[in-house]
Design a protein around this motif. Structure first.
Motif, PDB file in Angstrom:
ATOM      1  N   SER A   1       0.779  -1.084   0.186  1.00  0.00           N
ATOM      2  CA  SER A   1      -0.154   0.032  -0.267  1.00  0.00           C
ATOM      3  C   SER A   1       0.933   1.208  -0.061  1.00  0.00           C
ATOM      4  O   SER A   1       2.061   1.201   0.413  1.00  0.00           O
ATOM      5  CB  SER A   1      -0.940  -0.102   1.007  1.00  0.00           C
ATOM      6  N   PRO A   2       0.212   2.336  -0.456  1.00  0.00           N
ATOM      7  CA  PRO A   2       0.923   3.552  -0.491  1.00  0.00           C
ATOM      8  C   PRO A   2       1.444   4.130   0.808  1.00  0.00           C
ATOM      9  O   PRO A   2       0.386   4.084   1.737  1.00  0.00           O
ATOM     10  CB  PRO A   2       0.038   4.622  -1.223  1.00  0.00           C
ATOM     11  N   LEU A   3       2.551   4.656   1.274  1.00  0.00           N
ATOM     12  CA  LEU A   3       2.820   5.367   2.493  1.00  0.00           C
ATOM     13  C   LEU A   3       3.522   6.631   2.398  1.00  0.00           C
ATOM     14  O   LEU A   3       4.657   6.751   1.670  1.00  0.00           O
ATOM     15  CB  LEU A   3       3.963   4.299   3.037  1.00  0.00           C
ATOM     16  N   PHE A   4       2.894   7.545   3.027  1.00  0.00           N
ATOM     17  CA  PHE A   4       3.310   9.042   2.865  1.00  0.00           C
ATOM     18  C   PHE A   4       4.852   9.014   3.616  1.00  0.00           C
ATOM     19  O   PHE A   4       5.507   8.410   4.279  1.00  0.00           O
ATOM     20  CB  PHE A   4       2.435   9.658   3.773  1.00  0.00           C
TER      21      PHE A   4
ATOM     22  N   PRO B   1       2.146   7.409  -2.950  1.00  0.00           N
ATOM     23  CA  PRO B   1       1.490   8.450  -3.125  1.00  0.00           C
ATOM     24  C   PRO B   1       2.342   9.430  -4.114  1.00  0.00           C
ATOM     25  O   PRO B   1       3.276   9.809  -3.694  1.00  0.00           O
ATOM     26  CB  PRO B   1       1.324   9.013  -1.726  1.00  0.00           C
TER      27      PRO B   1
ATOM     28  N   ASN C   1      -1.056   6.577  -5.730  1.00  0.00           N
ATOM     29  CA  ASN C   1      -2.278   6.862  -4.907  1.00  0.00           C
ATOM     30  C   ASN C   1      -2.162   8.601  -5.025  1.00  0.00           C
ATOM     31  O   ASN C   1      -1.344   9.450  -5.124  1.00  0.00           O
ATOM     32  CB  ASN C   1      -1.821   6.791  -3.294  1.00  0.00           C
TER      33      ASN C   1
ATOM     34  N   SER D   1      -7.905   8.341  -2.326  1.00  0.00           N
ATOM     35  CA  SER D   1      -8.089   8.275  -1.004  1.00  0.00           C
ATOM     36  C   SER D   1      -8.943   9.540  -0.832  1.00  0.00           C
ATOM     37  O   SER D   1      -8.479  10.773  -1.421  1.00  0.00           O
ATOM     38  CB  SER D   1      -6.949   8.417  -0.045  1.00  0.00           C
TER      39      SER D   1
ATOM     40  N   ALA E   1      -5.362  -0.938  10.884  1.00  0.00           N
ATOM     41  CA  ALA E   1      -4.683  -0.390   9.700  1.00  0.00           C
ATOM     42  C   ALA E   1      -3.600   0.794  10.148  1.00  0.00           C
ATOM     43  O   ALA E   1      -3.877   1.663  10.995  1.00  0.00           O
ATOM     44  CB  ALA E   1      -5.264   0.018   8.567  1.00  0.00           C
ATOM     45  N   GLY E   2      -2.409   0.713   9.472  1.00  0.00           N
ATOM     46  CA  GLY E   2      -1.607   1.790  10.049  1.00  0.00           C
ATOM     47  C   GLY E   2      -1.725   3.028   9.056  1.00  0.00           C
ATOM     48  O   GLY E   2      -2.628   3.212   8.029  1.00  0.00           O
TER      49      GLY E   2
ATOM     50  N   SER F   1      -7.615  -4.155   4.237  1.00  0.00           N
ATOM     51  CA  SER F   1      -6.239  -3.614   4.822  1.00  0.00           C
ATOM     52  C   SER F   1      -6.444  -3.677   6.427  1.00  0.00           C
ATOM     53  O   SER F   1      -7.801  -3.343   6.848  1.00  0.00           O
ATOM     54  CB  SER F   1      -5.664  -2.402   4.015  1.00  0.00           C
TER      55      SER F   1
ATOM     56  N   SER G   1      -3.520  -4.634   9.614  1.00  0.00           N
ATOM     57  CA  SER G   1      -2.963  -5.470  10.429  1.00  0.00           C
ATOM     58  C   SER G   1      -2.563  -6.493   9.660  1.00  0.00           C
ATOM     59  O   SER G   1      -2.135  -7.649  10.278  1.00  0.00           O
ATOM     60  CB  SER G   1      -3.460  -5.837  11.587  1.00  0.00           C
TER      61      SER G   1
ATOM     62  N   TYR H   1      -4.078  -5.887   1.474  1.00  0.00           N
ATOM     63  CA  TYR H   1      -3.459  -4.465   1.246  1.00  0.00           C
ATOM     64  C   TYR H   1      -2.654  -4.136   2.250  1.00  0.00           C
ATOM     65  O   TYR H   1      -2.880  -4.183   3.516  1.00  0.00           O
ATOM     66  CB  TYR H   1      -4.401  -3.673   1.337  1.00  0.00           C
TER      67      TYR H   1
ATOM     68  N   GLY I   1       0.759  -2.311   4.455  1.00  0.00           N
ATOM     69  CA  GLY I   1       1.611  -1.329   4.544  1.00  0.00           C
ATOM     70  C   GLY I   1       2.684  -1.362   5.456  1.00  0.00           C
ATOM     71  O   GLY I   1       3.945  -1.500   5.163  1.00  0.00           O
ATOM     72  N   SER I   2       2.488  -1.322   6.982  1.00  0.00           N
ATOM     73  CA  SER I   2       3.401  -1.146   7.829  1.00  0.00           C
ATOM     74  C   SER I   2       4.582  -2.263   7.678  1.00  0.00           C
ATOM     75  O   SER I   2       5.481  -1.831   7.783  1.00  0.00           O
ATOM     76  CB  SER I   2       2.793  -1.465   9.074  1.00  0.00           C
TER      77      SER I   2
ATOM     78  N   TYR J   1      12.944   4.312  12.983  1.00  0.00           N
ATOM     79  CA  TYR J   1      11.744   4.097  12.667  1.00  0.00           C
ATOM     80  C   TYR J   1      11.500   2.523  12.373  1.00  0.00           C
ATOM     81  O   TYR J   1      10.679   1.711  12.923  1.00  0.00           O
ATOM     82  CB  TYR J   1      11.179   4.954  11.369  1.00  0.00           C
TER      83      TYR J   1
ATOM     84  N   TRP K   1       4.041  13.430  10.229  1.00  0.00           N
ATOM     85  CA  TRP K   1       4.283  11.997   9.649  1.00  0.00           C
ATOM     86  C   TRP K   1       5.711  11.798   9.958  1.00  0.00           C
ATOM     87  O   TRP K   1       6.314  10.665   9.799  1.00  0.00           O
ATOM     88  CB  TRP K   1       3.884  12.084   8.405  1.00  0.00           C
TER      89      TRP K   1
HETATM   90  C1  LIG Z   1       3.258   5.458   7.670  1.00  0.00           C
HETATM   91  C2  LIG Z   1       1.907   5.300   6.875  1.00  0.00           C
HETATM   92  C3  LIG Z   1       1.821   6.180   5.649  1.00  0.00           C
HETATM   93  C4  LIG Z   1       0.655   6.194   5.186  1.00  0.00           C
HETATM   94  N1  LIG Z   1       0.397   7.125   4.019  1.00  0.00           N
HETATM   95  C5  LIG Z   1      -0.598   6.843   3.197  1.00  0.00           C
HETATM   96  C6  LIG Z   1      -1.003   7.696   2.275  1.00  0.00           C
HETATM   97  O1  LIG Z   1      -0.081   8.548   1.892  1.00  0.00           O
HETATM   98  N2  LIG Z   1      -2.064   7.402   1.426  1.00  0.00           N
HETATM   99  C7  LIG Z   1      -2.859   6.462   1.566  1.00  0.00           C
HETATM  100  O2  LIG Z   1      -3.854   6.035   0.781  1.00  0.00           O
HETATM  101  N3  LIG Z   1      -2.614   5.505   2.665  1.00  0.00           N
HETATM  102  C8  LIG Z   1      -1.747   5.785   3.355  1.00  0.00           C
HETATM  103  N4  LIG Z   1      -1.437   4.801   4.555  1.00  0.00           N
HETATM  104  C9  LIG Z   1      -2.296   3.744   4.940  1.00  0.00           C
HETATM  105  C10 LIG Z   1      -1.859   2.500   3.949  1.00  0.00           C
HETATM  106  O3  LIG Z   1      -1.807   2.578   2.596  1.00  0.00           O
HETATM  107  C11 LIG Z   1      -2.659   1.152   4.307  1.00  0.00           C
HETATM  108  O4  LIG Z   1      -4.172   1.519   4.365  1.00  0.00           O
HETATM  109  C12 LIG Z   1      -2.215   0.710   5.834  1.00  0.00           C
HETATM  110  O5  LIG Z   1      -0.923   0.789   5.866  1.00  0.00           O
HETATM  111  C13 LIG Z   1      -2.689  -0.790   5.745  1.00  0.00           C
HETATM  112  O6  LIG Z   1      -2.559  -1.190   7.099  1.00  0.00           O
HETATM  113  P1  LIG Z   1      -1.185  -1.962   7.848  1.00  0.00           P
HETATM  114  O7  LIG Z   1      -0.147  -0.827   7.818  1.00  0.00           O
HETATM  115  O8  LIG Z   1      -1.693  -2.552   9.163  1.00  0.00           O
HETATM  116  O9  LIG Z   1      -0.711  -2.971   6.725  1.00  0.00           O
HETATM  117  C14 LIG Z   1      -0.319   4.910   5.466  1.00  0.00           C
HETATM  118  C15 LIG Z   1       0.122   3.994   6.152  1.00  0.00           C
HETATM  119  C16 LIG Z   1       1.000   4.147   7.182  1.00  0.00           C
HETATM  120  C17 LIG Z   1       1.587   3.321   8.166  1.00  0.00           C
END
Ligand SMILES: Cc1cc2nc3c(=O)[nH]c(=O)nc-3n(C[C@H](O)[C@H](O)[C@H](O)COP(=O)(O)O)c2cc1C
Length: 331
Positions: free
Chosen positions: A17-20, A41, A80, A108, A154-155, A181, A183, A202, A204-205, A219, A280
């Protein structure tokens, strides 16, 4: 319903998944080459002109990989887009997705028919992430091709609904593409997402603790050291409820168990979204599933671990189902 052809070539039914701040071309390329959808993203590419550079690099490197591995080509990638009124780069970043024919766009915080039409114009598909059934209906009415159910745990910005409740209520009326998504960090959890009714997990973390992720060593180590009890759910930092690592909140001099309520008007995802970027950078978003993350690994090793666990989980589940079926037959 089967998944669109964009999801061909997956080694595992997984979207990274996309992570900022954290997702960058290195991570996306490594995810796709390992056989899962990689994503970033658009706002991570700063200034806005960097989006084209990132897309050019990702497209070229994945094409070269496919040329060298015709029997096991890379998985597709996704971009994203934050469809929020404060995102003043949205038109620009969507134009880049059209130029590079990005196969999957993840939207989103807002669903817009014109954005969906623009992505459909070249054959791309749009997945919209939702935390509620109301938003899921709206996204499909406005032309999204699929949904990402962001469940409790979710993260980053996360919902509060159980994954079972969310998937069950979406599947009551939606049989198109659905990712889940919240955990997910093991192969058995990927299989559980499918068993619950989703097509894809999906994740992310778990990808933050990889060599390629753009996160500090502190981190990454915190993710390895922490477990579900170390996660705080709060809207204090961005105005939207989300999950964060408690140690990072303590490092900022705050008590994660006694945070005051937030001001939602402070949310800013624009090119000047420095507030969001600052929050963030120091306050680390993270989901509850990271108890399964024990090392910082190259992305390909993390995906290999997930694939091995998934195979074991499939074999174990089939054995239980067969044993159940033979007991029923013997009655
Ligand atoms: C540090 C971080 C940054 C995130 N940034 C975005 C983002 O920019 N756009 C978005 O749609 N979701 C973002 N997410 C949410 C993730 O895309 C996703 O929904 C989530 O990580 C899934 O849960 P998990 O972390 O438990 O696997 C972010 C999550 C984390 C942990």
């Amino acid at each position: 319903m089967s998944l669109p052809s964009s999801f061909a070539n997956l080694r595992l039914p997984v979207i990274g998944s996309p992570l900022f701040i954290i997702s960058n071309p290195n991570l996306v390329i490594a995810q796709c080459e390992a056989g899962v959808v990689g994503s970033f993203p658009a706002l991570n590419a700063r200034p806005a002109s960097m989006v084209d550079e990132w897309l050019a690099r990702i497209t070229e490197e994945l094409a070269a990989y496919d040329g060298a591995h015709p029997d096991a080509p890379a998985a597709p990638f996704a971009v994203n887009q934050i469809v929020h009124k404060s995102n003043d780069r949205l038109e620009h970043d969507v134009a880049s997705c059209i130029k590079y024919r990005v196969p999957i766009v993840i939207t989103s915080l807002g669903a817009r028919p014109d954005i969906n039409d623009a992505i459909h114009s070249y054959g791309g598909i749009v997945l919209h992430d939702v935390i509620s059934i109301e938003h899921a209906h709206k996204a499909i009415e406005r032309g999204a091709d699929g949904l990402i159910a962001v469940a409790a745990g979710a993260g980053g910005h996360a919902g509060a609904l159980s994954p079972f409740a969310l998937v069950q209520e979406i599947r009551a009326w939606w049989d198109g593409p659905l990712a889940l998504s919240g955990s997910i960090a093991t192969g058995s959890a990927i299989l559980a997402a499918q068993a619950a009714g989703a097509d894809l997990a999906y994740i992310g973390s778990a990808f933050i603790a990889t060599d390629e992720a753009n996160a500090t060593d502190g981190y990454k180590r915190a993710i390895v050291d922490a477990a579900a009890g170390d996660i705080a759910y709060t809207n204090y930092f961005t105005g939207v409820l989300g999950n964060y690592l408690k140690p990072s909140i303590r490092n900022a001099g705050l008590d994660p168990d006694a945070l005051p309520p937030a001001d939602p008007s402070k949310m800013n995802f624009g090119s000047e979204g420095l507030d969001a970027k600052k929050a963030w950078k120091d306050i680390w978003g993270c989901g509850q599933g990271i108890g399964a993350v024990r090392d910082v690994l190259p992305t390909r090793d993390l995906v290999a671990r997930l694939a091995a666990e998934y195979e074991t989980a499939v074999a174990r589940t089939m054995r239980s189902a067969e044993s159940y079926a033979s007991r029923v037959a013997a009655r």
